[in-house]
Design a protein around this motif. Structure first.
Motif, mmCIF file in Angstrom:
data_model
loop_
_atom_site.group_PDB
_atom_site.id
_atom_site.type_symbol
_atom_site.label_atom_id
_atom_site.label_comp_id
_atom_site.label_asym_id
_atom_site.label_seq_id
_atom_site.Cartn_x
_atom_site.Cartn_y
_atom_site.Cartn_z
ATOM 1 N N THR A 60 -43.716 -60.259 0.567
ATOM 2 C CA THR A 60 -42.719 -59.191 0.482
ATOM 3 C C THR A 60 -43.185 -57.988 1.302
ATOM 4 O OG1 THR A 60 -42.076 -59.919 -1.737
ATOM 5 C CG2 THR A 60 -41.446 -57.682 -1.091
ATOM 6 N N VAL A 61 -42.231 -57.353 1.961
ATOM 7 C CA VAL A 61 -42.501 -56.103 2.657
ATOM 8 C C VAL A 61 -41.646 -55.012 2.026
ATOM 9 C CG1 VAL A 61 -40.782 -56.563 4.456
ATOM 10 C CG2 VAL A 61 -42.668 -55.001 4.924
ATOM 11 N N TYR A 62 -42.182 -53.812 1.988
ATOM 12 C CA TYR A 62 -41.521 -52.695 1.320
ATOM 13 C C TYR A 62 -41.308 -51.536 2.288
ATOM 14 C CZ TYR A 62 -43.309 -55.229 -2.739
ATOM 15 O OH TYR A 62 -43.597 -56.195 -3.653
ATOM 16 N N LEU A 63 -40.319 -50.728 1.947
ATOM 17 C CA LEU A 63 -40.126 -49.457 2.638
ATOM 18 C C LEU A 63 -39.894 -48.401 1.571
ATOM 19 C CD1 LEU A 63 -39.952 -48.101 5.450
ATOM 20 C CD2 LEU A 63 -37.460 -48.268 5.226
ATOM 21 N N GLN A 64 -40.899 -47.575 1.338
ATOM 22 C CA GLN A 64 -40.781 -46.456 0.406
ATOM 23 C C GLN A 64 -40.197 -45.283 1.166
ATOM 24 O OE1 GLN A 64 -41.509 -46.226 -2.998
ATOM 25 N NE2 GLN A 64 -40.528 -44.216 -2.786
ATOM 26 N N MET A 65 -39.068 -44.783 0.686
ATOM 27 C CA MET A 65 -38.361 -43.702 1.365
ATOM 28 C C MET A 65 -38.313 -42.495 0.446
ATOM 29 S SD MET A 65 -35.267 -45.868 3.123
ATOM 30 C CE MET A 65 -34.450 -46.177 1.551
ATOM 31 N N ASN A 66 -38.949 -41.419 0.863
ATOM 32 C CA ASN A 66 -38.978 -40.173 0.103
ATOM 33 C C ASN A 66 -38.271 -39.066 0.869
ATOM 34 O OD1 ASN A 66 -40.594 -41.493 -1.840
ATOM 35 N ND2 ASN A 66 -42.477 -40.888 -0.795
ATOM 36 N N SER A 67 -37.953 -38.004 0.177
ATOM 37 C CA SER A 67 -37.296 -36.833 0.793
ATOM 38 C C SER A 67 -36.109 -37.268 1.642
ATOM 39 C CB SER A 67 -38.308 -36.054 1.655
ATOM 40 O OG SER A 67 -39.418 -35.647 0.888
ATOM 41 N N LEU A 68 -35.268 -38.090 1.068
ATOM 42 C CA LEU A 68 -34.148 -38.649 1.821
ATOM 43 C C LEU A 68 -33.147 -37.572 2.221
ATOM 44 C CD1 LEU A 68 -33.805 -41.961 -0.139
ATOM 45 C CD2 LEU A 68 -34.032 -41.795 2.347
ATOM 46 N N LYS A 69 -32.571 -37.779 3.397
ATOM 47 C CA LYS A 69 -31.595 -36.850 3.966
ATOM 48 C C LYS A 69 -30.277 -37.589 4.197
ATOM 49 C CE LYS A 69 -35.346 -34.703 6.645
ATOM 50 N NZ LYS A 69 -35.804 -34.353 8.011
ATOM 51 N N PRO A 70 -29.170 -36.863 4.267
ATOM 52 C CA PRO A 70 -27.885 -37.533 4.545
ATOM 53 C C PRO A 70 -27.931 -38.362 5.830
ATOM 54 C CG PRO A 70 -27.508 -35.313 3.758
ATOM 55 C CD PRO A 70 -28.993 -35.437 3.940
ATOM 56 N N GLU A 71 -28.687 -37.927 6.808
ATOM 57 C CA GLU A 71 -28.767 -38.663 8.065
ATOM 58 C C GLU A 71 -29.551 -39.966 7.952
ATOM 59 O OE1 GLU A 71 -29.495 -35.431 7.570
ATOM 60 O OE2 GLU A 71 -31.216 -34.799 8.805
ATOM 61 N N ASP A 72 -30.159 -40.222 6.811
ATOM 62 C CA ASP A 72 -30.809 -41.514 6.575
ATOM 63 C C ASP A 72 -29.802 -42.573 6.110
ATOM 64 O OD1 ASP A 72 -33.546 -39.698 5.168
ATOM 65 O OD2 ASP A 72 -33.484 -40.637 7.154
ATOM 66 N N THR A 73 -28.573 -42.161 5.869
ATOM 67 C CA THR A 73 -27.546 -43.094 5.445
ATOM 68 C C THR A 73 -27.322 -44.163 6.510
ATOM 69 O OG1 THR A 73 -26.418 -41.468 4.068
ATOM 70 C CG2 THR A 73 -25.097 -43.334 4.851
ATOM 71 N N ALA A 74 -27.464 -45.428 6.107
ATOM 72 C CA ALA A 74 -27.354 -46.541 7.057
ATOM 73 C C ALA A 74 -27.491 -47.853 6.295
ATOM 74 C CB ALA A 74 -28.433 -46.454 8.124
ATOM 75 N N VAL A 75 -27.192 -48.936 6.993
ATOM 76 C CA VAL A 75 -27.589 -50.250 6.508
ATOM 77 C C VAL A 75 -28.993 -50.513 7.040
ATOM 78 C CG1 VAL A 75 -27.099 -52.719 6.522
ATOM 79 C CG2 VAL A 75 -25.207 -51.066 6.468
ATOM 80 N N TYR A 76 -29.885 -50.881 6.140
ATOM 81 C CA TYR A 76 -31.276 -51.122 6.499
ATOM 82 C C TYR A 76 -31.521 -52.624 6.569
ATOM 83 C CZ TYR A 76 -32.468 -46.223 6.094
ATOM 84 O OH TYR A 76 -32.548 -44.858 6.296
ATOM 85 N N TYR A 77 -32.112 -53.042 7.695
ATOM 86 C CA TYR A 77 -32.367 -54.454 7.948
ATOM 87 C C TYR A 77 -33.863 -54.724 8.014
ATOM 88 C CZ TYR A 77 -27.467 -54.636 9.409
ATOM 89 O OH TYR A 77 -26.088 -54.558 9.448
#
Length: 123
Positions: free
Chosen positions: A78-95
């Motif tokens: 498994t691979v992970y992506l921890q996303m902190n301090s999210l911003k509206p511009e981070d809105t997307a489909v993540y692949y």
């Protein structure tokens, strides 16, 4: 055949956090570099983060450096992506994506892709 399944997306307020997961089946996981890309509406897919097969080397897009952390658990495949301090511009489909040997920022160098998970950052 390598199959990738993402999970963990959702709706989060600005400043919040999410952790994405990508479970990998098939192939030899420990020889694959893994990466996350994202695609916002009306925009091209863009590189977000990548990690080498044993996790020693990591690459980040400038837009997420210091906020996102990529990691992997080779025993769990498994691979992970921890996303902190999210911003509206981070809105997307993540692949999630995979390729043999070293990590790359170029999407065309990745052979395998998941279906994506939606991340929406909004108040």
């Amino acid at each position: 055949q390598v199959q990738l399944v993402e999970s963990g997306g959702g709706l989060v307020q600005p400043g919040g956090s999410l952790r994405l997961s990508c479970a990998v089946s098939g192939g030899t996981f420990t020889t694959n570099a893994m990466a996350w890309f994202r695609q916002a509406p009306g925009k091209e897919r863009e590189f977000t983060a990548a990690i080498s097969p044993l996790g020693r080397d990591k690459l980040y897009a400038d837009s997420v450096k210091g906020r996102f952390t990529i990691s992997r658990d080779n025993a769990e495949r498994t691979v992970y992506l921890q996303m902190n301090s999210l911003k509206p511009e981070d809105t997307a489909v993540y692949y999630c994506s995979a390729r043999s040997t070293y990590p790359s920022r170029r999407s065309y160098e990745y052979n395998y892709w998941g279906q994506g998970t939606q991340v929406t950052v909004s108040s």
